[in-house]
Design an enzyme around this catalytic site. Structure first.
Site, PDB file in Angstrom:
ATOM      1  N   HIS A  70       0.336   8.194  14.015  1.00  0.00           N
ATOM      2  CA  HIS A  70      -0.575   7.197  13.452  1.00  0.00           C
ATOM      3  C   HIS A  70      -0.862   6.087  14.475  1.00  0.00           C
ATOM      4  CE1 HIS A  70      -2.502   4.645  10.476  1.00  0.00           C
ATOM      5  NE2 HIS A  70      -1.662   3.666  10.777  1.00  0.00           N
ATOM      6  N   ARG A 106      -8.294  -8.507   3.966  1.00  0.00           N
ATOM      7  CA  ARG A 106      -7.205  -7.558   4.270  1.00  0.00           C
ATOM      8  C   ARG A 106      -7.726  -6.361   5.075  1.00  0.00           C
ATOM      9  NH1 ARG A 106      -2.087  -5.234   0.720  1.00  0.00           N
ATOM     10  NH2 ARG A 106      -1.440  -3.776   2.340  1.00  0.00           N
ATOM     11  N   HIS A 126      -8.748   1.645  12.556  1.00  0.00           N
ATOM     12  CA  HIS A 126      -8.253   2.658  11.616  1.00  0.00           C
ATOM     13  C   HIS A 126      -9.304   3.674  11.183  1.00  0.00           C
ATOM     14  CE1 HIS A 126      -4.626   0.333  11.605  1.00  0.00           C
ATOM     15  NE2 HIS A 126      -4.071   1.043  10.645  1.00  0.00           N
ATOM     16  N   GLU A 152      -7.298  -6.013  -1.062  1.00  0.00           N
ATOM     17  CA  GLU A 152      -8.334  -5.741  -0.063  1.00  0.00           C
ATOM     18  C   GLU A 152      -9.753  -5.925  -0.615  1.00  0.00           C
ATOM     19  OE1 GLU A 152      -7.167  -2.722   2.849  1.00  0.00           O
ATOM     20  OE2 GLU A 152      -9.259  -2.145   2.996  1.00  0.00           O
ATOM     21  N   ASN A 159      -7.251  -3.139   9.259  1.00  0.00           N
ATOM     22  CA  ASN A 159      -7.635  -1.773   9.603  1.00  0.00           C
ATOM     23  C   ASN A 159      -8.408  -1.690  10.908  1.00  0.00           C
ATOM     24  OD1 ASN A 159      -6.473  -0.406   7.385  1.00  0.00           O
ATOM     25  ND2 ASN A 159      -8.033  -1.319   6.092  1.00  0.00           N
ATOM     26  N   HIS A 168      -8.060   7.148  11.702  1.00  0.00           N
ATOM     27  CA  HIS A 168      -7.830   8.095  10.601  1.00  0.00           C
ATOM     28  C   HIS A 168      -8.609   9.389  10.842  1.00  0.00           C
ATOM     29  CE1 HIS A 168      -6.509   4.816   7.493  1.00  0.00           C
ATOM     30  NE2 HIS A 168      -5.537   5.183   8.287  1.00  0.00           N
ATOM     31  N   GLU A 217       0.515  -1.074  16.453  1.00  0.00           N
ATOM     32  CA  GLU A 217       0.209  -1.922  15.284  1.00  0.00           C
ATOM     33  C   GLU A 217       0.520  -3.393  15.583  1.00  0.00           C
ATOM     34  OE1 GLU A 217      -1.463  -0.782  12.770  1.00  0.00           O
ATOM     35  OE2 GLU A 217      -0.692   1.129  12.009  1.00  0.00           O
ATOM     36  N   LYS A 277       0.863  -1.184   0.000  1.00  0.00           N
ATOM     37  CA  LYS A 277       0.000   0.000   0.000  1.00  0.00           C
ATOM     38  C   LYS A 277       0.896   1.229   0.000  1.00  0.00           C
ATOM     39  CE  LYS A 277      -4.342  -1.398   2.146  1.00  0.00           C
ATOM     40  NZ  LYS A 277      -5.227  -1.226   3.321  1.00  0.00           N
ATOM     41  N   LYS A 287       1.004 -10.180   8.651  1.00  0.00           N
ATOM     42  CA  LYS A 287       0.739  -9.275   7.532  1.00  0.00           C
ATOM     43  C   LYS A 287       0.961  -9.999   6.203  1.00  0.00           C
ATOM     44  CE  LYS A 287       0.420  -4.955   5.671  1.00  0.00           C
ATOM     45  NZ  LYS A 287       0.433  -3.531   5.892  1.00  0.00           N
TER      46      LYS A 287
HETATM   47  P1  NAD Z   1       7.193   8.445  10.280  1.00  0.00           P
HETATM   48  O1  NAD Z   1       7.566   7.920   8.987  1.00  0.00           O
HETATM   49  O2  NAD Z   1       6.727   9.853  10.381  1.00  0.00           O
HETATM   50  O3  NAD Z   1       8.422   8.226  11.291  1.00  0.00           O
HETATM   51  C1  NAD Z   1       8.319   8.671  12.604  1.00  0.00           C
HETATM   52  C2  NAD Z   1       9.487   9.590  12.988  1.00  0.00           C
HETATM   53  O4  NAD Z   1      10.636   8.803  13.265  1.00  0.00           O
HETATM   54  C3  NAD Z   1       9.898  10.585  11.921  1.00  0.00           C
HETATM   55  O5  NAD Z   1      10.256  11.788  12.522  1.00  0.00           O
HETATM   56  C4  NAD Z   1      11.115   9.900  11.304  1.00  0.00           C
HETATM   57  O6  NAD Z   1      11.981  10.790  10.666  1.00  0.00           O
HETATM   58  C5  NAD Z   1      11.741   9.291  12.513  1.00  0.00           C
HETATM   59  N1  NAD Z   1      12.596   8.144  12.292  1.00  0.00           N
HETATM   60  C6  NAD Z   1      12.424   7.126  11.404  1.00  0.00           C
HETATM   61  N2  NAD Z   1      13.322   6.161  11.620  1.00  0.00           N
HETATM   62  C7  NAD Z   1      14.122   6.569  12.627  1.00  0.00           C
HETATM   63  C8  NAD Z   1      15.213   5.999  13.303  1.00  0.00           C
HETATM   64  N3  NAD Z   1      15.662   4.774  13.033  1.00  0.00           N
HETATM   65  N4  NAD Z   1      15.811   6.713  14.288  1.00  0.00           N
HETATM   66  C9  NAD Z   1      15.342   7.958  14.618  1.00  0.00           C
HETATM   67  N5  NAD Z   1      14.273   8.516  14.044  1.00  0.00           N
HETATM   68  C10 NAD Z   1      13.675   7.840  13.051  1.00  0.00           C
HETATM   69  O7  NAD Z   1       6.038   7.561  10.977  1.00  0.00           O
HETATM   70  P2  NAD Z   1       5.755   5.992  11.002  1.00  0.00           P
HETATM   71  O8  NAD Z   1       5.077   5.747  12.281  1.00  0.00           O
HETATM   72  O9  NAD Z   1       6.942   5.208  10.638  1.00  0.00           O
HETATM   73  O10 NAD Z   1       4.703   5.798   9.819  1.00  0.00           O
HETATM   74  C11 NAD Z   1       3.429   6.373   9.863  1.00  0.00           C
HETATM   75  C12 NAD Z   1       2.865   6.423   8.468  1.00  0.00           C
HETATM   76  O11 NAD Z   1       2.739   5.090   7.960  1.00  0.00           O
HETATM   77  C13 NAD Z   1       1.487   7.040   8.413  1.00  0.00           C
HETATM   78  O12 NAD Z   1       1.434   7.952   7.337  1.00  0.00           O
HETATM   79  C14 NAD Z   1       0.580   5.875   8.143  1.00  0.00           C
HETATM   80  O13 NAD Z   1      -0.578   6.226   7.438  1.00  0.00           O
HETATM   81  C15 NAD Z   1       1.472   4.977   7.334  1.00  0.00           C
HETATM   82  N6  NAD Z   1       1.080   3.555   7.330  1.00  0.00           N
HETATM   83  C16 NAD Z   1       1.026   2.932   6.140  1.00  0.00           C
HETATM   84  C17 NAD Z   1       0.700   1.598   6.080  1.00  0.00           C
HETATM   85  C18 NAD Z   1       0.717   0.879   4.763  1.00  0.00           C
HETATM   86  O14 NAD Z   1       0.263  -0.260   4.711  1.00  0.00           O
HETATM   87  N7  NAD Z   1       1.256   1.472   3.717  1.00  0.00           N
HETATM   88  C19 NAD Z   1       0.427   0.895   7.259  1.00  0.00           C
HETATM   89  C20 NAD Z   1       0.507   1.568   8.463  1.00  0.00           C
HETATM   90  C21 NAD Z   1       0.845   2.908   8.495  1.00  0.00           C
HETATM   91  N1  GLY Z   2      -2.186  -1.264   7.179  1.00  0.00           N
HETATM   92  C1  GLY Z   2      -3.302  -1.823   6.471  1.00  0.00           C
HETATM   93  C2  GLY Z   2      -2.926  -2.637   5.299  1.00  0.00           C
HETATM   94  O1  GLY Z   2      -1.792  -2.753   4.921  1.00  0.00           O
HETATM   95  O2  GLY Z   2      -3.785  -3.197   4.687  1.00  0.00           O
END
Ligand code: NAD
Ligand code: GLY
Length: 357
Positions: free
Chosen positions: A262, A238, A245, A234, A242, A249, A182, A140, A224
């Site tokens: 998140h 799948r 979520h 989905e 969520n 969201h 998560e 995704k 996953k």
């Molecule tokens: P993020 O990417 O904003 O990272 C969180 C913070 O940690 C940021 O400030 C980043 O720069 C910092 N960071 C990253 N790695 C680091 C490290 N090793 N050391 C120090 N700092 C570090 O947030 P996240 O929680 O990783 O991701 C949230 C996003 O993921 C949301 O936009 C959410 O919608 C999305 N998401 C997508 C899916 C999907 O299936 N595609 C699933 C769940 C969440």
């Molecule tokens: N985080 C939801 C999905 O990947 O389907």
């Protein structure tokens, strides 16, 4: 190192999990097909780990693209910035994009890979716990819209996912907890034994015990990978991923992107899903209390923000990918550790849960 497979026929790919595996050049090179790469990261992660990536890809012509850090930059504007820099660097259809960072970098650059010249290869190198256990796996990709989270995007599977658990050493505590939300989610979807394990091992996870983290990451990725292999786009199950979520969201959008993490929004959202399930008599009051206790143990919020009224919640929830033909579907708990997708829930009970918030 452990290896899991996301089984999608010709598009199957491995998830490598291990401590220090960013030092292994054999892993990444075999998944780069052309002569050029583009590495997308952000201003926080690049100073920490970009040099490790450079050491692995010295045989390729690489361009770095460094994005501003934050959920508020998961936008079409950032996407455009990536396209422009890729065009300026003459990236072509054989270029492989490496996404180095958390879920924001992975989602936005994954979408760039899905759409640049109609799709190029990409590799996920997640560096947050949340990205390791969820966003880097499953394909995704996308960006937010001011009216709704993740509203613009595409399914685009990576060539591989490389999870170096040592990168978690630089992550701050709040982000670590957001990732644990998560992880807990997988337990309440369909793995109650995992909930028991998490209850017993939460202190170890919070203290970043390497073995406990590796175990939780592996078990989460296995869940996953299995769900994605069964329902990549989905069409059905799948959506279980969520859990929490649709509520979460709404919190993220309603509070302004980046104000609630998140994982924090998903934590409060899971409690709201549990409360609605309790109103149907599917889970008991003490089970909902148990969910709250576990999330609190992980230093996660269990109450939605007071700033969002029931009316605003309803409006925000009406713009969600689980609204189909105008009908809202929610992931609820039919029993503890058995989640279901339902459009047939009691709408008055939902209003009561939102009003209590
Ligand atoms: P993020 O990417 O904003 O990272 C969180 C913070 O940690 C940021 O400030 C980043 O720069 C910092 N960071 C990253 N790695 C680091 C490290 N090793 N050391 C120090 N700092 C570090 O947030 P996240 O929680 O990783 O991701 C949230 C996003 O993921 C949301 O936009 C959410 O919608 C999305 N998401 C997508 C899916 C999907 O299936 N595609 C699933 C769940 C969440
Ligand atoms: N985080 C939801 C999905 O990947 O389907």
């Amino acid at each position: 190192m452990k290896v899991l497979e996301v089984d999608l026929g010709e598009r199957s790919y491995p998830i490598y999990i291990g401590a220090g595996i960013l030092g292994r050049d054999d892993l990444i090179a075999q998944h780069i097909k052309g002569i050029s790469t583009v590495t997308v990261s952000n201003t926080t992660v690049a100073p920490l780990y970009l040099k490790n990536i450079h050491a692995l890809i010295s045989a390729f012509k690489n361009t770095d693209i460094i994005l501003p850090d934050g959920e508020q930059y998961k936008t079409p504007e950032t996407l455009d910035l990536i396209y422009t820099q890729m065009l300026e660097a003459r990236c072509d259809r054989k270029t492989t994009l490496l996404a180095l960072g958390g879920g924001v970098v992975g989602d936005v650059s994954g979408f760039a890979a899905a759409s640049y010249q109609r799709g190029i290869n990409f590799i996920q190198i997640p560096t947050t716990l949340l990205a390791m256990v969820d966003s880097s796996v499953g394909g995704k990709t996308g960006v937010n819209h001011p009216l709704g989270k993740n509203m613009i995007g595409a399914f685009h599977q990576p060539q591989c996912v490389i999870i170096d658990t040592e990168t978690l050493n630089t992550l701050d505590d709040r982000q670590l907890s957001a990732g644990i939300a998560e992880i807990i989610k997988y337990g309440y979807i369909n793995d109650l034994a995992f909930i028991d394990w998490l209850d017993e091992n939460m202190d170890k996870l919070l203290k970043r015990d390497p073995e406990a983290l590796a175990y939780a990451i592996h078990r989460s990725c296995k869940h996953k990978a299995d769900i994605v292999a069964a329902d990549e786009k989905e069409a059905g199950q799948r959506a279980l991923l969520n859990l929490g979520h649709t509520f979460g969201h709404a919190i993220e959008t309603g509070m302004g992107y980046g104000n609630w993490l998140h994982g924090e929004a998903i934590s409060a959202g899971m409690v709201m899903a549990a409360e609605l399930s309790q109103k149907h008599g599917w889970v008991s009051e003490s089970e909902v209390a148990g969910i709250r206790t576990l999330l609190k143990k992980a230093n996660l919020p269990v109450e939605p923000p007071a700033e969002i009224s029931a009316e605003k919640f309803s409006k925000l929830m009406s713009i969600d990918k689980k609204v189909q033909d105008g009908v809202l579907h929610l992931v609820l708990m039919k029993s503890l550790g058995e989640s279901i997708i339902s459009s047939d829930f009691d709408k008055t009970a939902l209003q009561q849960v939102l009003a209590r918030a």
